[in-house]
Design a protein around this motif. Sequence first.
Motif, short mmCIF file in Angstrom:
data_model
loop_
_atom_site.label_atom_id
_atom_site.label_comp_id
_atom_site.label_asym_id
_atom_site.label_seq_id
_atom_site.Cartn_x
_atom_site.Cartn_y
_atom_site.Cartn_z
N GLN A 42 0.86 -1.31 -0.13
CA GLN A 42 0.04 0.01 -0.11
C GLN A 42 0.97 1.24 0.18
N HIS A 43 2.26 1.03 -0.25
CA HIS A 43 3.08 2.23 -0.25
C HIS A 43 3.15 2.86 1.10
N LEU A 44 3.22 2.34 2.12
CA LEU A 44 3.09 3.03 3.47
C LEU A 44 4.55 2.88 4.20
N PRO A 45 5.16 3.72 4.61
CA PRO A 45 6.51 3.66 5.29
C PRO A 45 6.42 2.99 6.51
N VAL A 46 7.07 1.88 6.74
CA VAL A 46 6.74 0.93 7.78
C VAL A 46 7.84 0.78 8.70
N ILE A 47 7.65 0.78 10.12
CA ILE A 47 8.63 0.55 11.23
C ILE A 47 8.14 -0.68 11.89
N SER A 48 9.16 -1.45 12.31
CA SER A 48 8.61 -2.86 13.07
C SER A 48 9.20 -2.65 14.23
N LEU A 49 8.80 -3.13 15.42
CA LEU A 49 9.56 -3.25 16.78
C LEU A 49 9.33 -4.69 17.13
N SER A 50 10.17 -5.26 17.44
CA SER A 50 10.29 -6.56 18.13
C SER A 50 11.59 -7.06 19.12
N ARG A 51 11.35 -7.88 19.80
CA ARG A 51 12.62 -8.50 20.47
C ARG A 51 13.63 -8.78 19.64
N SER A 52 13.55 -9.27 18.68
CA SER A 52 14.42 -9.97 17.71
C SER A 52 14.83 -9.00 16.69
N LYS A 56 14.99 -13.41 9.99
CA LYS A 56 16.09 -14.04 9.26
C LYS A 56 15.90 -14.32 7.98
N LEU A 57 14.50 -13.82 7.55
CA LEU A 57 14.25 -13.97 6.08
C LEU A 57 15.24 -13.00 5.34
N GLN A 58 15.27 -13.58 4.10
CA GLN A 58 16.39 -12.85 3.17
C GLN A 58 15.55 -12.38 1.95
N GLU A 59 14.06 -12.34 2.38
CA GLU A 59 13.19 -11.85 1.34
C GLU A 59 13.24 -10.30 0.83
N SER A 60 13.34 -10.00 -0.27
CA SER A 60 13.38 -8.58 -0.78
C SER A 60 12.62 -7.35 -0.15
N TRP A 61 11.56 -7.72 0.36
CA TRP A 61 10.64 -6.62 1.10
C TRP A 61 11.14 -6.36 2.52
N THR A 62 11.75 -7.05 3.06
CA THR A 62 12.71 -6.92 4.36
C THR A 62 13.38 -5.79 4.37
N PHE A 63 13.94 -5.53 3.19
CA PHE A 63 15.00 -4.31 3.28
C PHE A 63 14.29 -2.99 3.11
N ASP A 64 12.79 -3.27 2.76
CA ASP A 64 12.02 -1.86 2.95
C ASP A 64 11.38 -1.54 4.06
N VAL A 65 11.84 -2.17 5.17
CA VAL A 65 11.29 -2.12 6.43
C VAL A 65 12.44 -1.75 7.40
N ARG A 66 11.89 -0.60 8.38
CA ARG A 66 12.93 -0.12 9.20
C ARG A 66 12.66 -0.83 10.64
N TRP A 67 13.74 -1.84 10.89
CA TRP A 67 13.85 -3.02 11.88
C TRP A 67 14.16 -2.37 13.39
N VAL A 68 13.42 -2.27 14.28
CA VAL A 68 13.71 -1.78 15.46
C VAL A 68 13.72 -3.09 16.42
N GLN A 69 14.95 -3.19 17.29
CA GLN A 69 14.95 -4.25 18.31
C GLN A 69 14.84 -3.60 19.59
N GLY A 70 13.81 -4.22 20.40
CA GLY A 70 13.53 -3.60 21.73
C GLY A 70 12.42 -4.30 22.60
N SER A 71 12.18 -4.06 23.64
CA SER A 71 11.36 -4.64 24.66
C SER A 71 10.03 -3.52 24.88
N LEU A 72 8.81 -3.93 24.73
CA LEU A 72 7.73 -3.22 25.11
C LEU A 72 7.94 -2.84 26.46
N PHE A 73 8.43 -3.41 27.28
CA PHE A 73 8.30 -3.00 28.80
C PHE A 73 9.70 -1.87 28.97
#
Length: 247
Positions: A42-52, A56-73
Amino acid sequence: MKSSEEVSGTNTSSNPTERNKLLILGGSGFVGTHICKEALQQHLPVISLSRSGRPKLQESWTFDVRWVQGSLFEPDKWKHVLEETSAVISCVGGFGSNETMRKVNGDANIAAINAAYDSGVKRFLYISAFDFGLPSFVLRGYYEGKKAAEEALRIKFPYGGIILRPGFIHGDRQVGSIKVPLSLLGTPLETVLKHAKSVTQIPFIGPFFVPPVKVTTVAKAAVRAATDNAVPPGVLSVWGINRLGDS
């Protein structure tokens, strides 16, 4: 765990004060990865937050997501991304002991809801679960946690909180290097049960006839509800998820 960020080249030039990002909590999991992919389509800029962080996926779409590692706590370590966020989708959940399930499904999501509220985020979508009416001792912590998170969302986001309650979610689930085809079971069940809505009203046994739903349908409904102000706040059942996800 100290939070860290991995930022793809497509995101580094963004204005950090512009609230145009979709933040997906648990974006590296089964449902979360599909939501990330749907949002990117949908052409939305995406940020993902997770503990990991980055999956480990090497699919092309993963390079268009901003990955943030952290705890919700530990919101102080990641709440800066909320300054860029217009809407949040939480896929955070899990199983284990009753205490663990209350913490993961309830407390973690409540911490995220509070952080989003304090940062001025306008819309928050929580992927909860359909209550099959199981005996109280079965998955007690799981449902207690889900209900607590739902209640927190209603309080903090009365005008922008959306709750999705799917039952069994099916699709290709990545487990390590193996794809588990949950649709082999889910698709035929969904085909049969989605036309039997009246049966679900039968006392005691009715809830077990609620149809499974495709993970891609959940993803489409989640992204649409989180980003479209025309979708009202409240609860979307399996039937509502299908209507929104298939429209």
